[in-house]
Design an enzyme around this catalytic site. Structure first.
Site, PDB file in Angstrom:
ATOM      1  CE  LYS A 117      -3.726   1.987   2.798  1.00 54.55           C
ATOM      2  NZ  LYS A 117      -4.415   1.690   3.862  1.00 54.55           N
ATOM      3  CB  SER A 149      -7.699   3.914   3.372  1.00 57.48           C
ATOM      4  OG  SER A 149      -7.015   3.360   4.310  1.00 57.48           O
ATOM      5  CB  SER A 152      -8.033   1.112   6.234  1.00 58.52           C
ATOM      6  OG  SER A 152      -8.857   2.429   6.617  1.00 58.52           O
TER       7      SER A 152
END
Lengths: 96, 465, 465
Positions: free
Chosen positions: C67, C142, C166
């Site tokens: 990420k 996210s 997330s």
């Protein structure tokens, strides 16, 4: 609760310069959100300490042993502007 | 009108590394941005890890001031924007500082004065900003260096008290081995606040920031007091303000009028866990502490028989005090050592001892043994101190050992008498000073090496035979 | 193929690294134009070339997606923000370092809501990511990019970050496994801070075993993170298989099956309970009445911490700079241009929550409520071993559907409470609602990862049977 004066002060503390349209939109958002968050006052937190995510963990320190620092070039590698080994920024004081 | 002064002092701790990262902390002469890392540059993803030595050094200060150490304290974030503050917040201690209370006792005109300490805590230093006409240059080397902030109660009553207090604090910090506390190098910084009180009513406070010399502190405070006295005596109110100090022009520069309270939005630092200092840990730190200056002073008086005054002078610098003790050990006589150090060596003292303790001790021993005259010793000392040559080498090369051998002296005396019959006759006739002349002659001939006392005796003998 | 299966194939020489990389990149070519899971990809040729060098290590050179709020030296780290476009940190996040030490390679940086603030990956400065199961819908957030990449077969596994859900929520919406470990179990060094007391590195994978494998590699104490737990790494794949869950008591909070839950979702919950009972576990209803307070507490705490964590983006040392004649101008202009609407909203909210006069009522209050919520979980875990519930109230919603911030925040109700308490939790595929993946969440007590993974493993098998 969130009037223009408060918005202006928060904006300044937050280091932001919103457009009038953004400011109005955020003011509305914040007002709604904070109204909803008033919920928290329903709970009695008398004598309740602030949360500790790491219960019992204290003194996570280190010895006074040096390690290699970044070279000057590495420190400045992402600098938007540099001069003679320094980070360069606009004037801090004075009239614009 | 009374002058009320309080000080906020920042002391740079002499640890090897910074407070929250392992960059070296000795930034003074380094090229810009060469002692930085992701942590002290405030890069995304970087995290602080506290330096245990910094906590220990701060504790030494707390113990020396008799402050109460908080068994549990925490770090907080102080949030504001400035180009020398890379994270946009400073990690400091606000809600629960490391220690509270305590006092520093210092001497003013030989009298003891006390200044109470409100609190002391640890925090990180910011970077350095150099203002240029077309912008500013930022050097992050200093960012993250450990500081102890000491806040006093407003107990000072005159600008020169502030100066003497700071001097005493500097000496203490040096004795504790936690900081060189040199104001010129920025190792000791001071913000002062001053107000005038009239009829017991406390006036408005003005703040003076970024003072970086003892003299500057005194002058700035004097100026501020003066600046306030005038309007007050006219019955006007004084505006709360913050000033900077221009050392070269000797002027206060208004920075902010009617200080809007900064909203720093302090909250506990979530990247760190609290400090919990056990009694064992605190005892360990206390034990590892160097001798406190007042304890040392008392010991100098009792152990070496020094006067309090002499002890005080020797303790102005811990290196001087150490030096004295080394010399005393080598000589075996504290008073003699103190005498020499204070009256003969101190004047040559710059950054450190002008001659090694061992060599000085040897010199003193030889003087005491009568092997070298006091005069010659002082001369050689001066040469060694100024010229940087070895004391003992000089002694050997000049063959400055005293002539105190009885036979030798008799021979020299007879030679002098034979060479100056008039003087001999004069002495026999009752002119006492003629003896001095003959002593002088022998001294000339031996280049000052003759043991004057013995020589006089011998001459007297020979002349009255 | 799962990560574990791929490793087995490599070990048995059925496949070469080049085959694996080629196949992943083929899938990327097919699906990326529509899904946009990656912000940046590594060079596949370069990855293939390291086969021999890495063949002796546990992960044998396999690529893992990272990420883009975890720092990597190989590829820029943008956090999905204009303010960090092109930023190249000089250090890898610890979780990345450990993966590399185990022989993994960085496949690319996945898309996310800017600075991890969001639940849909619609708030990235570099475009939205789409749900591979239905490209008109969000993948969740996210860590939407990581989830989508794994779900689409573009990646074998991915690292994400879970602050309020997330990792779990996108896993649920994309139909894969999402693991959030205990706060402090995995180092945050290199995790670009959003909310320091909540951020955790998490794993997105196809199977529970894969997630356990990756966790085993990245977990463990890190001296560079003062908030990392003083515990060594652990092999979580070891005791994964249990025939039954006889010893386990599972609690289903009535607040996690609210009236608003669709009948289809409710049906799935019943099916989960049945599966658990068939495995020998006992399922009981419990109550967590503080659940509804988690949302305001979470948003106040996380926004406050974020407002301070994002203060470093001032245009001085890295990232975007919008010119200005004065420093303050430059900074405000830079930040206003660099941050998206959601980030600005949270910074304003957080700044307000910490500001003078409001701290006690907002941030202070929220932190105390957090303690109450944590205590509520502790009490519950006296009764039960694990807590069960849906990960998200609904399956994936359409892009643009939740324009109102509050309604977006409300979609996190089931993941927020455990995040506030710092507890480990996992989301596994729990069936389908309206043809879309619907996730099952299990929550364990602090450091209950083993119990959590074992139950999840058994349930995963039972539900896919």
């Amino acid at each position: 609760m969130i009037d223009d004066r408060v918005m202006a002060r928060i904006e300044q503390l937050a280091g932001l310069e919103l457009s009038p349209e953004e400011r109005e939109a955020l003011k509305a958002d914040l007002t709604r959100i904070l109204d909803y968050f008033q919920k928290l006052s329903e709970l009695d937190t008398q004598g309740v300490p602030p949360f500790e995510p790491l219960p019992g963990q204290v003194n996570a320190w280190r010895e006074d042993e040096p390690a290699e620092s970044l070279a000057q070039g590495e420190s400045l590698a992402n600098a938007p502007e540099q001069e003679a080994g320094y980070f360069k920024v606009p004037r801090v004081f004075g009239e614009p | 009108m009374d002058v009320i002064i309080g000080l906020e002092i920042h002391v740079q701790l002499a640890t090897r590394t910074k407070l929250f990262c392992r960059c070296r902390a000795d930034y003074f002469a380094a090229e810009p941005n060469t002692l930085t890392c992701p942590v002290c540059l405030g890069m995304p993803g970087a995290l602080p890890v506290p330096n245990r030595k910094a906590v220990e050094y701060a504790l030494r200060v707390a113990f020396a001031l008799g402050s109460e150490v908080q068994p549990r304290s925490q770090f907080d974030r102080k949030n504001y924007f400035y180009p020398d503050l890379p994270k946009g917040y400073q990690i400091t201690q606000r809600a629960v500082p490391l220690a509270v209370g305590g006092e520093l006792v210092y001497l003013l005109d030989g009298e003891e004065r006390r200044v109470r300490i409100r609190e002391l805590h640890i925090e990180e230093d910011a970077g350095k900003l150099i203002h240029t006409p077309d912008g500013a240059l930022v050097d992050m080397n200093r960012c993250g260096v450990p500081l102890v902030e000491i806040v006093t109660e407003p107990d000072l009553r005159a600008p020169r008290e502030a100066r003497e207090f700071l001097r005493a604090l500097r000496t203490l910090l040096r004795h504790l081995g936690v900081s060189n506390a040199d104001m010129e190098k920025g190792e000791l910084r001071c913000d002062a606040n001053l107000s005038l009180s009239q009829d017991g009513e406390l006036g408005t406070k003005v703040e003076i920031k970024n003072l970086n010399s003892f003299r500057g502190v005194e002058r700035a405070l004097a100026k501020a007091a003066q600046a306030q006295a005038e309007p007050l005596s006219r019955g006007e109110r004084v505006m709360q303000a913050t000033y900077g100090w221009d050392e070269t022009r000797g002027e206060l520069l208004l920075q902010r009028q009617k200080e809007e309270a900064h909203d720093y939005r302090y909250f506990p630092e979530p990247d760190l866990v609290p400090l919990e200092l056990s009694p064992e840990f605190l005892a360990q730190v206390k034990e590892g502490m160097p001798e406190l200056p007042w304890a040392r002073r008392d010991r100098f008086v009792s152990q070496y028989g020094l006067s309090a005054r002499d002890a005080e002078v020797l303790l102005a610098e811990p290196t001087l005090a150490d030096y004295f003790e080394q010399v005393a050990a080598g000589v075996g006589d504290g008073r003699e050592a103190a005498n020499w150090v204070l009256s003969e060596v101190l004047r040559y003292w710059r950054e450190g001892p002008p001659v090694p303790a061992g060599e000085l001790a040897e010199l003193i021993r030889r003087v005491r043994a009568g092997r070298v005259s006091r005069t010659n010793a002082k001369q050689v000392l001066e040469e060694a101190a100024e010229g940087g040559r070895s004391l003992l080498e000089l002694l050997e090369s000049r063959a400055l050992e005293q002539v105190s051998d009885e036979e030798e002296l008799r021979r020299l005396a007879r030679e002098a008498i034979a060479a100056h019959p008039q003087a001999a006759a004069d002495f026999r006739a009752g002119k006492a000073q003629a003896l001095g002349f003959l002593v002088g002659q022998v001294m000339r001939a031996t280049r000052g090496r003759a043991d004057a006392k013995k020589l006089s005796q011998i001459l007297r003998e020979l002349l009255t035979e | 193929m799962s990560l574990t299966e791929t490793l087995t194939a490599l070990n048995q020489k059925e496949l070469a690294l080049a085959d694996v990389v080629a196949s992943l990149w083929k899938r990327i070519e097919e699906r990326e134009p529509e899904i946009h899971a990656f912000i940046r990809l590594a060079d596949p040729e370069a990855l293939m070339r390291r086969e021999e060098a890495l063949s002796s290590q546990p992960l044998r050179g396999l690529p893992i997606a990272i990420k883009d709020n975890l720092t990597t030296v190989d590829l820029p780290t943008t956090c999905g923000s204009k303010s960090l476009s092109g930023f190249r940190p000089p250090f890898d996040a610890t979780c990345v370092t450990r993966l590399k030490a185990a022989g993994a390679q960085v496949q690319g940086k996945t898309n996310l809501d800017e600075f991890a603030m969001g639940s849909s990956t619609e708030h990235s400065a570099f475009g939205s990511t789409r749900n591979p199961c239905d490209p008109d819908r969000v993948p969740g957030g996210s860590s939407g990019g990581s989830a989508a990449a794994v779900a689409a077969g573009e990646a074998l596994a991915a690292l994400g970050t879970d602050t309020g859900g997330s990792v779990r929520q996108p896993a649920a919406l994309c139909g894969i496994v999402g693991l959030r470990p205990t706060y402090g179990r995995v180092s945050r060094w290199g995790l670009v801070a959003f909310a320091s007391s909540l951020d955790t590195v998490g794993v997105l994978a196809r199977t529970v075993r894969d997630a356990a494998l990756v966790l085993s590699i990245i977990a463990g104490h890190d001296p560079k993170d003062a908030t990392s737990l003083p515990l060594p790494p652990h092999d979580y794949t070891e005791n994964l298989e249990t025939k039954d869950l006889q010893d386990l008591k599972i609690g289903l909070p009535r607040e996690y099956v609210p009236p608003g839950l669709s009948p289809a979702a409710r049906g799935l919950v019943d099916r989960w309970c049945q599966a658990l009972q068939e495995l020998g576990a006992e399922v009981v209803e419990i109550s967590l009445p503080l659940t509804e307070y988690a949302l305001p507490a979470y948003y106040l705490v996380s926004s406050a911490e974020a407002s301070a964590n994002l203060a470093r983006y001032d245009g001085v040392r890295y990232g975007l700079r919008v010119p200005g004649e004065l420093m303050a101008e430059m900074m405000a202009a830079t930040r206003t241009a660099g941050f998206g609407r959601e980030v600005k909203r949270r910074i304003m909210l957080g700044t307000f929550a910490l500001s003078a006069g409001y701290y006690d009522q907002y941030y202070g209050k929220a932190q105390r409520v957090r303690t109450l919520i944590a205590r509520e979980f502790e009490a519950a875990f006296q009764e039960v071993d694990l807590i069960l519930g849906p990960t998200s109230p609904t399956p994936a919603f359409r892009l643009g559907e939740k324009a109102d911030p509050l309604s977006m925040y409300l979609s996190d109700v089931f993941t927020l409470p455990s995040a506030l308490a710092g507890l480990p939790a996992i989301s596994i595929p729990g069936g389908e609602v309206e043809g879309l993946p619907f996730g099952l969440q299990l929550i364990a007590p602090r450091l209950g990862e083993e119990k959590l993974l074992r139950a999840a493993y058994a349930l995963e098998a039972a539900l896919s049977a």
